[in-house]
Design an enzyme around this catalytic site. Structure first.
Site, PDB file in Angstrom:
ATOM      1  N   GLY A  10      14.084  28.482  58.777  1.00 64.31           N
ATOM      2  CA  GLY A  10      14.205  27.244  57.996  1.00 64.31           C
ATOM      3  C   GLY A  10      14.459  27.574  56.537  1.00 64.31           C
ATOM      4  NE  ARG A  72      14.331  26.818  63.069  1.00 65.81           N
ATOM      5  CZ  ARG A  72      13.402  26.990  62.141  1.00 65.81           C
ATOM      6  NH1 ARG A  72      12.771  28.120  62.057  1.00 65.81           N
ATOM      7  NH2 ARG A  72      13.109  26.009  61.313  1.00 65.81           N
ATOM      8  CG  ASP A 103       5.876  36.218  61.902  1.00 66.43           C
ATOM      9  OD1 ASP A 103       5.611  37.318  61.389  1.00 66.43           O
ATOM     10  OD2 ASP A 103       5.640  35.955  63.093  1.00 66.43           O
ATOM     11  CB  THR A 125       7.863  30.131  55.312  1.00 68.00           C
ATOM     12  OG1 THR A 125       7.324  28.913  55.860  1.00 68.00           O
ATOM     13  CG2 THR A 125       6.716  31.070  55.038  1.00 68.00           C
ATOM     14  CB  ILE A 126       8.170  25.100  52.648  1.00 69.15           C
ATOM     15  CG1 ILE A 126       8.258  24.528  54.058  1.00 69.15           C
ATOM     16  CG2 ILE A 126       9.527  25.123  51.976  1.00 69.15           C
ATOM     17  CD1 ILE A 126       8.480  23.024  54.079  1.00 69.15           C
ATOM     18  CG  ASP A 127       5.291  26.064  57.271  1.00 69.21           C
ATOM     19  OD1 ASP A 127       5.630  25.034  56.663  1.00 69.21           O
ATOM     20  OD2 ASP A 127       5.508  26.239  58.477  1.00 69.21           O
ATOM     21  CG  ASP A 129       3.064  30.433  58.022  1.00 69.44           C
ATOM     22  OD1 ASP A 129       3.993  30.997  57.411  1.00 69.44           O
ATOM     23  OD2 ASP A 129       3.216  29.841  59.104  1.00 69.44           O
ATOM     24  CG  MET A 169       7.626  20.179  57.465  1.00 72.61           C
ATOM     25  SD  MET A 169       9.123  21.106  57.160  1.00 72.61           S
ATOM     26  CE  MET A 169      10.342  20.032  57.910  1.00 72.61           C
ATOM     27  N   GLY A 170       3.966  22.148  58.340  1.00 70.70           N
ATOM     28  CA  GLY A 170       2.890  23.115  58.490  1.00 70.70           C
ATOM     29  C   GLY A 170       2.607  23.250  59.966  1.00 70.70           C
ATOM     30  NE  ARG A 171       7.104  26.229  63.702  1.00 69.35           N
ATOM     31  CZ  ARG A 171       8.164  25.731  64.334  1.00 69.35           C
ATOM     32  NH1 ARG A 171       8.032  25.175  65.494  1.00 69.35           N
ATOM     33  NH2 ARG A 171       9.356  25.812  63.783  1.00 69.35           N
ATOM     34  CG  HIS A 272      13.891  18.579  57.476  1.00 66.84           C
ATOM     35  ND1 HIS A 272      13.425  17.806  58.505  1.00 66.84           N
ATOM     36  CD2 HIS A 272      13.991  19.848  57.950  1.00 66.84           C
ATOM     37  CE1 HIS A 272      13.271  18.568  59.587  1.00 66.84           C
ATOM     38  NE2 HIS A 272      13.607  19.806  59.268  1.00 66.84           N
ATOM     39  CD  GLN A 274       6.908  18.283  53.738  1.00 70.00           C
ATOM     40  OE1 GLN A 274       5.838  18.838  53.753  1.00 70.00           O
ATOM     41  NE2 GLN A 274       7.416  17.719  54.819  1.00 70.00           N
TER      42      GLN A 274
HETATM   43  O1  F6P Z   1       9.983  26.061  57.355  1.00 66.47           O
HETATM   44  C1  F6P Z   1       8.934  26.035  58.304  1.00 66.47           C
HETATM   45  C2  F6P Z   1       8.896  24.688  58.871  1.00 66.47           C
HETATM   46  O2  F6P Z   1       8.837  23.878  57.748  1.00 66.47           O
HETATM   47  C3  F6P Z   1       7.760  24.290  59.804  1.00 66.47           C
HETATM   48  O3  F6P Z   1       6.629  23.802  59.153  1.00 66.47           O
HETATM   49  C4  F6P Z   1       8.422  23.221  60.636  1.00 66.47           C
HETATM   50  O4  F6P Z   1       7.786  23.058  61.868  1.00 66.47           O
HETATM   51  C5  F6P Z   1       9.783  23.755  60.798  1.00 66.47           C
HETATM   52  O5  F6P Z   1      10.080  24.440  59.613  1.00 66.47           O
HETATM   53  C6  F6P Z   1      10.838  22.699  61.076  1.00 66.47           C
HETATM   54  O6  F6P Z   1      12.093  23.242  60.877  1.00 66.47           O
HETATM   55  P1  F6P Z   1      13.439  22.760  61.567  1.00 66.47           P
HETATM   56  O7  F6P Z   1      13.457  21.278  61.501  1.00 66.47           O
HETATM   57  O8  F6P Z   1      14.499  23.393  60.730  1.00 66.47           O
HETATM   58  O9  F6P Z   1      13.439  23.268  62.976  1.00 66.47           O
END
Ligand code: F6P
Length: 342
Positions: A10, A72, A103, A125-127, A129, A169-171, A272, A274
């Site tokens: 992302g 990806r 990661d 990563t914006i997360d 983590d 966001m924040g998987r 998005h 964010q």
């Molecule tokens: O960048 C990481 C992240 O923001 C996760 O928190 C989120 O689940 C994912 O990207 C969503 O990304 P996309 O919509 O590009 O699949």
């Protein structure tokens, strides 16, 4: 030497600032040729390269997204692709790679390093983590956007006497929720690391009402889930790294609160917004420092490492110490935030 640069996964505000730093120092100081690889690892598999000269990297510091694109694509998802990537890198004469990613992208960089492809990682990563760094670039920009959203939701929530839920966001971790929630004065912050209890959330909304505060602001990370329950998924399809698409926990919670408290509730999914747009000054500076450090590591031949920030210092960490791990939210920070809950 020719140095390849790619961004995978992302996007995050600040990728272009990293690329600019790699290009400027790589060309001016080390006299390298810099080759951009289109759309992450996909470009290496499909020979899609673009020469990055000083002009190509000019004016991109404040620009969101990535001038190289991203994907990806996982080159280790089948048996043939890694060899194709190695062959293409050799054919293009690429002696080292600067790999900008989270990661998944960095894990690929580590696997390639073991096969002789020389990689240096930059944490993105914006997360926020990733272990091995206090901050990933892009994170503070996302926090700033989520905080502004919370400020705006506050005024309308108070005026209408409603519960407002902001899904961010924040998987796997709740860094954005926690930091924005702290900065925006949230009445509850729900993160993947701590499964939540809807009953307890409703009780705290009631407590607020009893104190005359007949509105509440809740921030919830997309990966948060109720105790004994599961994450809410938007779609069952997974990407090449096996990640499912999350989304919708805010609506689940909103409906539960309305049902239990008969209180009007509204949900905003920030999504998005964010990730798009210009990085904050903090992220521009961090991304620039990380980009400079990455090209310095290439020059020192310190491969299979990631650059990071510890305190105010830029450091190098072996990729094997970073990948496959996750930096959870700081419990001390969560405790501070929880003083203001309910
Ligand atoms: O960048 C990481 C992240 O923001 C996760 O928190 C989120 O689940 C994912 O990207 C969503 O990304 P996309 O919509 O590009 O699949």
């Amino acid at each position: 030497m020719k140095v390849g640069v790619l961004s995978g996964g992302g996007d995050a505000p600040g990728i272009n600032a990293v690329i600019r730093a790699v290009v400027r120092k790589g060309i001016q100081k080390y006299h390298y040729d810099i080759l951009g690889i289109k759309d992450g690892w996909r470009g290496l598999l499909e020979n899609e390269f673009v020469s990055l000269d000083l002009k190509a990297a000019s004016g991109i510091l404040p620009r969101g997204g990535s001038i190289l694109g991203t994907s990806r694509t996982n080159p280790f998802k089948d048996k043939k692709s890694p060899q194709i990537a190695l062959k293409n890198a050799k054919k293009a004469g690429i002696g080292a790679f600067v790999v900008i990613g989270g990661d998944d992208t960095l894990s690929v960089g580590h696997q390639f390093s073991k096969l002789g492809l020389k990689c240096v990682g930059v944490p993105k990563t914006i997360d926020n983590d990733l272990v091995g760094t206090d901050y990933t670039f892009g994170f503070m920009t996302a926090v700033a956007i989520a905080t502004e959203a919370l400020d705006r939701l506050h005024t309308t929530a108070e005026t209408h006497h409603r519960v407002m839920i902001l899904e961010v966001m924040g998987r796997y971790t709740g860094w954005i929720a926690l930091m924005a929630g702290l900065a925006g004065g949230a009445d509850a912050i729900l993160v993947p690391e701590r499964p939540f209890d809807v009953k307890a959330i409703c009780a705290s909304i009631k407590r607020r009402q009893e104190r005359g505060r007949n509105f509440s602001i809740i921030v919830v990370a997309e990966g948060a889930r109720p105790k004994g329950g599961k994450e809410v998924v938007y779609s069952e399809t997974v990407d090449e790294f096996g990640h499912i698409r999350l989304g919708g926990i805010g609506y689940y919670l909103g409906k539960e609160i309305e049902r239990r408290l008969k209180m009007e509730t509204r949900v905003v999914v920030l999504g998005h917004l964010q990730r798009g747009g210009s990085p904050t000054p903090f992220d521009r500076v961090l991304a620039t420092r990380l980009g400079i450090a990455a090209i310095d590591l290439v020059h020192e031949k310190k491969f299979d490492h990631m650059v990071g920030i510890r305190g105010s210092k830029i450091i190098a960490v072996p990729l094997e110490k970073v990948i496959g791990k996750r930096k959870s939210v700081d419990p001390e920070l969560y405790d501070i935030a929880s003083v203001f809950f309910g």
